[in-house]
Motif scaffolding. Structure first.
Motif, mmCIF file in Angstrom:
data_model
loop_
_atom_site.group_PDB
_atom_site.id
_atom_site.type_symbol
_atom_site.label_atom_id
_atom_site.label_comp_id
_atom_site.label_asym_id
_atom_site.label_seq_id
_atom_site.Cartn_x
_atom_site.Cartn_y
_atom_site.Cartn_z
ATOM 1 N N GLU A 27 0.003 7.548 -3.352
ATOM 2 C CA GLU A 27 0.194 6.197 -2.844
ATOM 3 C C GLU A 27 -1.150 5.494 -2.721
ATOM 4 O O GLU A 27 -2.202 6.123 -2.551
ATOM 5 N N SER A 28 -1.098 4.161 -2.767
ATOM 6 C CA SER A 28 -2.321 3.372 -2.598
ATOM 7 C C SER A 28 -2.957 3.653 -1.244
ATOM 8 O O SER A 28 -4.181 3.662 -1.108
ATOM 9 N N MET B 121 0.822 -1.206 0.000
ATOM 10 C CA MET B 121 0.000 0.000 0.000
ATOM 11 C C MET B 121 0.857 1.258 0.000
ATOM 12 O O MET B 121 0.337 2.360 -0.144
ATOM 13 N N GLY B 122 2.163 1.104 0.165
ATOM 14 C CA GLY B 122 3.063 2.239 0.045
ATOM 15 C C GLY B 122 3.522 2.479 -1.373
ATOM 16 O O GLY B 122 4.304 3.394 -1.632
ATOM 17 N N VAL C 82 1.523 2.577 6.741
ATOM 18 C CA VAL C 82 1.960 1.359 6.056
ATOM 19 C C VAL C 82 2.852 0.539 6.983
ATOM 20 O O VAL C 82 3.729 1.086 7.662
ATOM 21 N N TYR C 83 2.602 -0.774 7.021
ATOM 22 C CA TYR C 83 3.443 -1.702 7.792
ATOM 23 C C TYR C 83 4.241 -2.525 6.785
ATOM 24 O O TYR C 83 3.677 -3.296 6.014
ATOM 25 N N TYR C 84 5.573 -2.370 6.799
ATOM 26 C CA TYR C 84 6.415 -2.975 5.770
ATOM 27 C C TYR C 84 6.877 -4.387 6.117
ATOM 28 O O TYR C 84 7.540 -5.024 5.301
ATOM 29 N N GLY C 85 6.543 -4.885 7.307
ATOM 30 C CA GLY C 85 6.922 -6.241 7.664
ATOM 31 C C GLY C 85 5.937 -7.260 7.112
ATOM 32 O O GLY C 85 5.128 -6.962 6.221
#
Length: 658
Positions: A114-115, A100-101, A167-170
């Motif tokens: 960005e999404s 989503m980033g 946004v959570y990138y993990g």
């Protein structure tokens, strides 16, 4: 308008019944009778009167027919299609995973978005239109499902909660969040679940049962491309120091990009990668000079910026020095030598663990080595001299691996080992390995079981005094583990983990995962500091280290925004030490593939009646244009029928029945 039940037409038979009553009703004529002698003639005339007559225009007749018609219509359960104000409880699932980033691919002259930004607008529009009268629960995706708000009625607070989404990138908890949404609506009848996503979904969403309607609303598709730095490393070799970068093109068109390599912020070399759609290429940088931190960077911009940088820390080929204290174990000694380490053996003799070096007799108080080893391996019972004086100080500041011991033993009858996620177990399975007994000893404070048999710890690992510790709670000679092909591999991984723990870098880890960090005994505070990459661009603030009852935890969570960080520790005197670490985005989020087709099937495994009903309502709403809901008219018609009956009674009371 629609009809809910055509069975109400049966009550329409009351209308001809009312008409029949008026047709059969006798008409009486006022007659003056001067004498009772004439009664007999009047009675005969009445008896001769025919019951059938022409219907006349009477108010009471029309009122009765109108009441019957209204009741018939009410029993047919009519309804109006009205704009949908939403269910009583709406659970919104926001896909806040790394993808989503990504930047949306839009037309020329328009501002990029960005999404995540588009998803926020979609959620706000849904709150203002479709769910304006509903209680709102908002869920987002982190390493675990995150409840942002629960049953919120205040729209301003709900909109603020939407704005707070990040946004959570993990590795995001996709299906776990859906399962939570299912549990929150399991016992409700006036609820719905709405999932906002870009369609890139890991897992099996159609296997999660729902008892309420489920909608999936997608952001615009990513039609652009993405280049990703999948791996990057620097190593000393026979031909000098080299760096290797692996670049992938997940887009649908051929791409060419420059990869720049930096050392401590200074540009060192540039290589060009030419890739076909879906191709992965490897770039080699030679004659790399000294630097503390190396960085590889994809030149230019693409749809997803979180994987355009990677960091590396120099891996030197210096062989670790291992001090082996043993009474004689050829398998363990050879396995240690196969790791490429320099092994110095100290043979233990006698019950008290007297020592001798290079085969010569020694004393119980063996001399401490002049050159401190990188690792101490103790095979069997720990010698008594190791718990006192300079030996104790050496062990406290050195990684230690113990194998077996003289404690009491418990029988596990060759049970199947259960392995936990740990670097020592990276390539191990213990399949076919027989372990008959385990040491029956209490676990030290630093210990975490990484291999268990029937619930009993067999291998434990952890950190004590800032140094890694590993212990095999079984004697090698009591098992057939040394005969297994996995034994030298496990020994190699154990030595790599133990000797790597004292370095100045923690390596590369996926954002949000947990990593074991050496914590010095005198550390009073620790924190994560963003140094470079996306984390620095987004100005990620300092993150305090996690603490427990015994102080700062050795197991810490990596920051959730990709980039280069320093885990900084400070002691009572104000002195600081730091460990570099790279937090990287989940590789799954970088894929620009087709959306998960199973998203369309969310909720189909729910209760059959509820799901079928919801699909029918949604289909009817679609046929009538837009999102709508049924507004029943039965109550209104029943009130109208009651009003007409009251009017009819008033007419009858006034003598206007005939």
């Amino acid at each position: 308008m629609g009809i809910g039940s055509w069975l109400g037409l049966w009550f329409g038979l009351s209308i001809p019944a009312i008409l029949a009553m008026y047709l059969l009703k006798r008409k009486f004529i006022d007659t003056k009778v001067p004498s009772h002698l004439l009664w007999q003639r009047v009675m005969k005339n009445l008896e001769a009167n025919r019951p059938w007559q022409k219907l006349q225009n009477r108010l009471l007749l029309w009122l009765q027919l109108l009441v019957a018609a209204v009741l018939v219509f009410a029993l047919m359960k009519p309804y109006w299609w009205a704009p949908d104000g939403g269910k009583g409880h709406v659970v919104l699932v926001a896909d806040t995973s790394g993808s989503m980033g990504a930047t949306l691919s839009i037309g020329h002259g328009e501002t990029a978005e960005e999404s995540l930004g588009q998803m926020k607008r979609m959620i706000k529009d849904y709150l203002r239109q479709e769910a304006k009268d509903s209680d709102i629960t908002l869920l987002s995706m982190n390493a675990e499902p995150n409840v942002v708000i629960s049953r919120e009625k205040d729209r301003s607070r709900a909109l603020e909660a939407v704005d707070s989404l990040q946004v959570y990138y993990g590795r995001a908890a996709y299906d776990e969040t859906l399962s939570l949404a299912s549990a929150l609506t399991r016992d409700e009848t006036d609820a719905e679940v709405v999932v906002f996503t870009d369609g890139q979904w890991r897992g099996n969403p159609d296997s999660i049962p729902f008892r309420v309607p489920v909608k999936v609303m997608k952001t615009d598709a990513h039609t652009g491309s993405n280049l990703a730095l999948q791996q990057f490393g620097v190593k000393d070799g026979a031909d000098g120091r080299t760096a290797v970068a692996v670049v992938n093109n997940s887009g649908g068109a051929a791409k060419e990009a420059n990869v720049n390599m930096y050392g401590d912020g200074k540009l060192l070399q540039t290589e060009t990668a030419r890739m076909k759609p879906g191709e992965t290429v490897t770039l080699t940088f030679r004659n790399v000079p000294d630097a503390e931190v190396y960085r590889a960077e994809l030149e230019g911009q693409d749809d997803y910026a979180a994987d355009n940088e990677a960091y590396a820390f120099l891996q030197r080929n210096e062989s670790p020095r291992i001090l082996l204290l043993t009474r004689g174990n050829l398998f363990l000694e050879k396995a240690l030598q196969l790791t490429g380490a320099e092994v110095v053996k100290m043979t233990l003799t006698g019950k008290e663990g007297e020592a001798s070096g290079s085969g010569e007799p020694g004393t119980a108080a063996a001399a401490v080595p002049e050159n401190a080893p990188d690792l101490i391996v103790i095979d069997g019972q720990t010698p008594s001299f190791a718990a006192q004086g300079d030996w104790q100080k050496l062990i406290d500041r050195t990684p230690v691996w113990t194998v077996g011991g003289s404690d009491g033993k418990m029988d596990v009858s060759g049970g199947q080992p259960k392995l936990e996620n740990h670097p020592v177990n990276r390539y191990a399975s213990y399949n076919g390995v027989y372990i008959g007994s385990l040491l029956n000893r209490p676990l030290p404070d630093w210990a975490t079981p990484i291999v268990s048999i029937d619930g009993h710890p067999a291998v434990i690992a952890g950190t004590a005094n800032g140094q890694p510790r590993l212990s095999f709670l079984f004697d090698l000679e009591d098992t057939d583990f040394p005969l297994s092909a996995e034994f030298p591999i496990v020994v190699h991984e154990a030595v790599s983990w133990l000797t790597g723990g004292g370095g100045k870098n923690l390596g590369r880890h996926t954002a949000g995962t947990r990593v074991e960090i050496p914590i010095a005994a005198d550390t009073v505070s620790a924190r994560w500091i963003a140094k470079d990459g996306l984390a620095q661009k987004l100005k990620v603030p300092e993150i305090k280290a996690e603490t427990g009852e015994k102080g700062i935890n050795a197991l810490q969570q990596m920051p959730t925004v990709p980039g280069l960080y320093v885990f900084e520790q400070q002691n009572r005197e104000g002195q600081t030490t730091g460990y570099f670490a790279e937090s990287s985005a989940d590789p799954f989020e970088a894929k620009r593939g087709e959306p998960n087709a199973k998203l369309a099937a969310i909720g189909q495994a729910a209760d059959e009646n509820g799901t079928a009903a919801s699909r029918a309502v949604e289909a009817a709403a679609a046929n009538n244009g837009g999102e709508r809901r049924q507004l029943p008219l039965m109550t209104l018609l029943s009130c109208l029928a009651l009003l007409i009956i009251l009017v009819e009674w008033g007419v009858y009371q006034r003598g206007r029945s005939i």
